[in-house]
Design a protein around this motif. Structure first.
Motif, PDB file in Angstrom:
ATOM      1  N   LYS A   5      -7.124 -23.445  -9.707  1.00 31.15           N
ATOM      2  CA  LYS A   5      -6.926 -24.700  -9.108  1.00 31.15           C
ATOM      3  C   LYS A   5      -7.804 -25.732  -9.844  1.00 31.15           C
ATOM      4  CE  LYS A   5      -7.293 -27.656  -4.727  1.00 31.15           C
ATOM      5  NZ  LYS A   5      -7.570 -27.572  -3.356  1.00 31.15           N
ATOM      6  N   THR A   6      -8.977 -25.597 -10.115  1.00 35.76           N
ATOM      7  CA  THR A   6      -9.837 -26.491 -11.059  1.00 35.76           C
ATOM      8  C   THR A   6      -9.193 -26.409 -12.450  1.00 35.76           C
ATOM      9  OG1 THR A   6     -11.925 -25.642  -9.784  1.00 35.76           O
ATOM     10  CG2 THR A   6     -12.106 -26.702 -12.040  1.00 35.76           C
ATOM     11  N   LEU A   7      -8.759 -25.459 -13.165  1.00 40.61           N
ATOM     12  CA  LEU A   7      -8.158 -25.234 -14.459  1.00 40.61           C
ATOM     13  C   LEU A   7      -6.950 -26.420 -14.374  1.00 40.61           C
ATOM     14  CD1 LEU A   7      -7.561 -24.557 -17.126  1.00 40.61           C
ATOM     15  CD2 LEU A   7      -6.120 -22.411 -16.073  1.00 40.61           C
ATOM     16  N   ILE A   8      -6.114 -26.242 -13.317  1.00 42.00           N
ATOM     17  CA  ILE A   8      -5.003 -26.921 -13.049  1.00 42.00           C
ATOM     18  C   ILE A   8      -5.358 -28.633 -13.099  1.00 42.00           C
ATOM     19  CG2 ILE A   8      -2.752 -27.643 -11.968  1.00 42.00           C
ATOM     20  CD1 ILE A   8      -2.937 -24.458 -10.952  1.00 42.00           C
ATOM     21  N   THR A   9      -6.237 -28.784 -12.188  1.00 39.98           N
ATOM     22  CA  THR A   9      -6.954 -30.114 -12.079  1.00 39.98           C
ATOM     23  C   THR A   9      -7.415 -30.824 -13.389  1.00 39.98           C
ATOM     24  OG1 THR A   9      -7.213 -29.659  -9.912  1.00 39.98           O
ATOM     25  CG2 THR A   9      -8.303 -31.761 -10.529  1.00 39.98           C
ATOM     26  N   GLN A  10      -7.899 -30.041 -14.028  1.00 38.09           N
ATOM     27  CA  GLN A  10      -8.705 -30.454 -15.485  1.00 38.09           C
ATOM     28  C   GLN A  10      -7.674 -30.690 -16.349  1.00 38.09           C
ATOM     29  OE1 GLN A  10     -11.465 -27.220 -16.221  1.00 38.09           O
ATOM     30  NE2 GLN A  10     -13.183 -28.229 -15.285  1.00 38.09           N
ATOM     31  N   THR A  11      -6.612 -29.756 -16.368  1.00 37.63           N
ATOM     32  CA  THR A  11      -5.614 -30.088 -17.410  1.00 37.63           C
ATOM     33  C   THR A  11      -4.729 -31.204 -16.942  1.00 37.63           C
ATOM     34  OG1 THR A  11      -5.355 -27.464 -17.696  1.00 37.63           O
ATOM     35  CG2 THR A  11      -3.623 -28.838 -18.374  1.00 37.63           C
ATOM     36  N   ALA A  12      -4.351 -31.211 -15.739  1.00 39.24           N
ATOM     37  CA  ALA A  12      -3.653 -32.576 -15.428  1.00 39.24           C
ATOM     38  C   ALA A  12      -4.246 -33.719 -15.491  1.00 39.24           C
ATOM     39  CB  ALA A  12      -3.304 -32.396 -14.002  1.00 39.24           C
ATOM     40  N   LEU A  13      -5.477 -33.737 -15.340  1.00 35.80           N
ATOM     41  CA  LEU A  13      -6.366 -35.034 -15.583  1.00 35.80           C
ATOM     42  C   LEU A  13      -6.313 -35.284 -17.035  1.00 35.80           C
ATOM     43  CD1 LEU A  13      -8.318 -37.121 -14.830  1.00 35.80           C
ATOM     44  CD2 LEU A  13     -10.302 -35.646 -15.212  1.00 35.80           C
ATOM     45  N   GLU A  34      -1.265 -22.935 -18.825  1.00 36.29           N
ATOM     46  CA  GLU A  34      -0.928 -21.546 -19.008  1.00 36.29           C
ATOM     47  C   GLU A  34      -1.059 -20.767 -17.740  1.00 36.29           C
ATOM     48  OE1 GLU A  34      -3.284 -20.037 -22.054  1.00 36.29           O
ATOM     49  OE2 GLU A  34      -2.068 -21.016 -23.650  1.00 36.29           O
ATOM     50  N   VAL A  35      -0.386 -21.393 -16.640  1.00 41.40           N
ATOM     51  CA  VAL A  35      -0.294 -20.786 -15.246  1.00 41.40           C
ATOM     52  C   VAL A  35       1.298 -20.859 -14.851  1.00 41.40           C
ATOM     53  CG1 VAL A  35      -2.497 -21.781 -14.570  1.00 41.40           C
ATOM     54  CG2 VAL A  35      -0.621 -23.101 -13.965  1.00 41.40           C
ATOM     55  N   ALA A  36       1.361 -19.885 -13.935  1.00 43.17           N
ATOM     56  CA  ALA A  36       2.953 -19.984 -13.392  1.00 43.17           C
ATOM     57  C   ALA A  36       3.267 -21.032 -12.645  1.00 43.17           C
ATOM     58  CB  ALA A  36       2.924 -18.745 -12.519  1.00 43.17           C
ATOM     59  N   LYS A  37       4.335 -21.472 -12.238  1.00 42.18           N
ATOM     60  CA  LYS A  37       4.727 -22.651 -11.496  1.00 42.18           C
ATOM     61  C   LYS A  37       4.386 -22.345 -10.006  1.00 42.18           C
ATOM     62  CE  LYS A  37       8.634 -24.889 -12.325  1.00 42.18           C
ATOM     63  NZ  LYS A  37       9.697 -25.671 -12.429  1.00 42.18           N
ATOM     64  N   LEU A  40       0.646 -23.179  -9.470  1.00 42.40           N
ATOM     65  CA  LEU A  40       0.689 -24.640  -9.381  1.00 42.40           C
ATOM     66  C   LEU A  40       1.026 -25.014  -7.731  1.00 42.40           C
ATOM     67  CD1 LEU A  40       0.889 -27.364 -11.955  1.00 42.40           C
ATOM     68  CD2 LEU A  40       2.207 -27.639  -9.409  1.00 42.40           C
ATOM     69  N   TYR A  41       2.179 -24.580  -7.541  1.00 43.61           N
ATOM     70  CA  TYR A  41       2.675 -25.179  -6.339  1.00 43.61           C
ATOM     71  C   TYR A  41       1.818 -24.294  -5.140  1.00 43.61           C
ATOM     72  CZ  TYR A  41       6.314 -27.850  -8.418  1.00 43.61           C
ATOM     73  OH  TYR A  41       6.985 -28.975  -9.004  1.00 43.61           O
ATOM     74  N   HIS A  42       1.280 -23.202  -5.202  1.00 43.21           N
ATOM     75  CA  HIS A  42       0.407 -22.683  -4.488  1.00 43.21           C
ATOM     76  C   HIS A  42      -0.862 -23.597  -3.975  1.00 43.21           C
ATOM     77  CE1 HIS A  42      -2.363 -19.697  -2.153  1.00 43.21           C
ATOM     78  NE2 HIS A  42      -3.150 -20.107  -3.065  1.00 43.21           N
ATOM     79  N   HIS A  43      -1.467 -24.119  -5.002  1.00 47.08           N
ATOM     80  CA  HIS A  43      -2.513 -25.050  -4.776  1.00 47.08           C
ATOM     81  C   HIS A  43      -2.138 -26.535  -4.777  1.00 47.08           C
ATOM     82  CE1 HIS A  43      -5.368 -22.104  -6.026  1.00 47.08           C
ATOM     83  NE2 HIS A  43      -4.600 -21.995  -6.886  1.00 47.08           N
ATOM     84  N   PHE A  44      -0.859 -26.966  -5.012  1.00 49.17           N
ATOM     85  CA  PHE A  44      -0.703 -28.555  -4.865  1.00 49.17           C
ATOM     86  C   PHE A  44       0.944 -28.560  -4.709  1.00 49.17           C
ATOM     87  CE2 PHE A  44      -3.977 -28.454  -8.105  1.00 49.17           C
ATOM     88  CZ  PHE A  44      -4.935 -29.128  -7.716  1.00 49.17           C
ATOM     89  N   GLU A  48       2.045 -35.653  -6.321  1.00 47.85           N
ATOM     90  CA  GLU A  48       1.060 -36.583  -5.637  1.00 47.85           C
ATOM     91  C   GLU A  48      -0.288 -35.974  -5.254  1.00 47.85           C
ATOM     92  OE1 GLU A  48       0.768 -39.009  -1.910  1.00 47.85           O
ATOM     93  OE2 GLU A  48       2.020 -40.146  -3.033  1.00 47.85           O
ATOM     94  N   GLN A  49      -0.096 -34.825  -4.972  1.00 47.18           N
ATOM     95  CA  GLN A  49      -1.365 -33.838  -4.473  1.00 47.18           C
ATOM     96  C   GLN A  49      -2.128 -34.011  -5.825  1.00 47.18           C
ATOM     97  OE1 GLN A  49      -0.669 -30.493  -2.126  1.00 47.18           O
ATOM     98  NE2 GLN A  49       0.016 -31.658  -0.251  1.00 47.18           N
ATOM     99  N   LEU A  50      -1.482 -33.392  -6.661  1.00 44.17           N
ATOM    100  CA  LEU A  50      -2.375 -33.097  -8.045  1.00 44.17           C
ATOM    101  C   LEU A  50      -2.896 -34.302  -8.537  1.00 44.17           C
ATOM    102  CD1 LEU A  50      -3.174 -31.117 -10.156  1.00 44.17           C
ATOM    103  CD2 LEU A  50      -0.603 -31.268 -11.236  1.00 44.17           C
ATOM    104  N   ILE A  51      -2.228 -35.633  -8.502  1.00 44.09           N
ATOM    105  CA  ILE A  51      -2.675 -36.616  -8.898  1.00 44.09           C
ATOM    106  C   ILE A  51      -3.942 -37.185  -8.338  1.00 44.09           C
ATOM    107  CG2 ILE A  51      -2.140 -39.222  -9.446  1.00 44.09           C
ATOM    108  CD1 ILE A  51       0.808 -38.483  -9.590  1.00 44.09           C
ATOM    109  N   LEU A  52      -3.731 -36.834  -6.911  1.00 44.71           N
ATOM    110  CA  LEU A  52      -5.113 -37.190  -5.992  1.00 44.71           C
ATOM    111  C   LEU A  52      -6.188 -36.211  -6.439  1.00 44.71           C
ATOM    112  CD1 LEU A  52      -3.185 -38.017  -2.498  1.00 44.71           C
ATOM    113  CD2 LEU A  52      -4.490 -39.584  -4.213  1.00 44.71           C
ATOM    114  N   ALA A  53      -5.929 -34.943  -6.508  1.00 43.70           N
ATOM    115  CA  ALA A  53      -7.054 -34.258  -7.039  1.00 43.70           C
ATOM    116  C   ALA A  53      -7.606 -34.313  -8.195  1.00 43.70           C
ATOM    117  CB  ALA A  53      -6.609 -32.794  -7.250  1.00 43.70           C
ATOM    118  N   SER A  54      -6.746 -35.000  -9.223  1.00 38.96           N
ATOM    119  CA  SER A  54      -7.270 -35.357 -10.550  1.00 38.96           C
ATOM    120  C   SER A  54      -8.072 -36.653 -10.389  1.00 38.96           C
ATOM    121  CB  SER A  54      -6.112 -35.675 -11.685  1.00 38.96           C
ATOM    122  OG  SER A  54      -5.365 -34.475 -11.585  1.00 38.96           O
ATOM    123  N   LEU A  55      -7.760 -37.360  -9.513  1.00 35.79           N
ATOM    124  CA  LEU A  55      -8.558 -38.814  -9.495  1.00 35.79           C
ATOM    125  C   LEU A  55      -9.768 -38.576  -8.594  1.00 35.79           C
ATOM    126  CD1 LEU A  55      -5.691 -41.013  -7.990  1.00 35.79           C
ATOM    127  CD2 LEU A  55      -6.931 -41.489 -10.234  1.00 35.79           C
TER     128      LEU A  55
END
Length: 193
Positions: A5-13, A34-37, A40-44, A48-55
């Motif tokens: 989850k943190t990896l995805i958030t950091q990457t997206a940010l 380098e994660v499976a789709k 990503l969807y398991h966590h976000f 929009e949820q991913l954007i909010l987590a990045s913010l």
């Protein structure tokens, strides 16, 4: 090792900061992280949820960075001036924890999501309010007068935002340092405690 989850958030940010939110698709985030789709969807469930987590993640980083610089000084005046030295570090690639300078992520995100009732826009506004509260905490050490505290706080925040904008739009990497004489004049003009 960081969790997915943190990896995805950091990457997206990182991608959002470098390219803009609308320019980055979910598939690019998945490939870069380098994660499976499915991961990503398991966590976000949504982008929009991913954007909010990045913010939220950027908010945590920025506020910690800002407080570390401002709280390391002995006086409120020194702390306020330290903010602009910190901005100079950020603009010129010396703020490792913030990464390469691409302007303010919160300004940029709110420009992409202009509707004031949008959760992304609201999160950007909340970040700016946190920054203002930190600046106000130092302004309160300079005066007991509420109007003067508000004036100092507003002036410092406007100078900070102006320096960020000048550094990005005009490529004026000295904008933080150029603001310091104005900050000093402002601080000398206050009726200090």
């Amino acid at each position: 090792m960081i969790d997915k989850k943190t990896l995805i958030t950091q990457t997206a940010l990182r991608l959002f900061i470098n390219k803009g939110i609308h320019a980055v698709g979910i598939n690019e985030i998945i490939k870069t992280a380098e994660v499976a789709k499915k991961t990503l969807y398991h966590h976000f469930a949504t982008k929009e949820q991913l954007i909010l987590a990045s913010l939220d993640y950027r908010d945590t980083l920025f506020i910690a960075w800002m407080q570390a610089h401002m709280e390391s000084k002995e006086t409120a005046q020194q702390s306020i001036i330290a903010l602009f030295h910190a901005l100079d570090d950020w603009f010129n690639g010396r703020a490792e924890q913030l990464g390469e300078f691409h302007g303010c992520f919160f300004i940029n995100a709110s420009a992409e999501y202009k509707q004031t009732d949008c959760p992304i826009n609201q999160r950007c506004k909340a970040h700016k309010q946190k920054v203002r509260e930190i600046v106000a905490s130092f302004a309160k050490q300079l005066s007991d007068d509420k109007q003067q505290i508000d004036f100092i706080t507003d002036s410092i925040c406007i100078l900070k935002e102006g320096a960020i904008t000048s550094a990005l739009v005009q490529h004026d990497l000295l904008a933080g340092m150029k603001a310091i004489p104005l900050v000093e004049i402002l601080l000398k003009s206050t009726n200090q405690k």
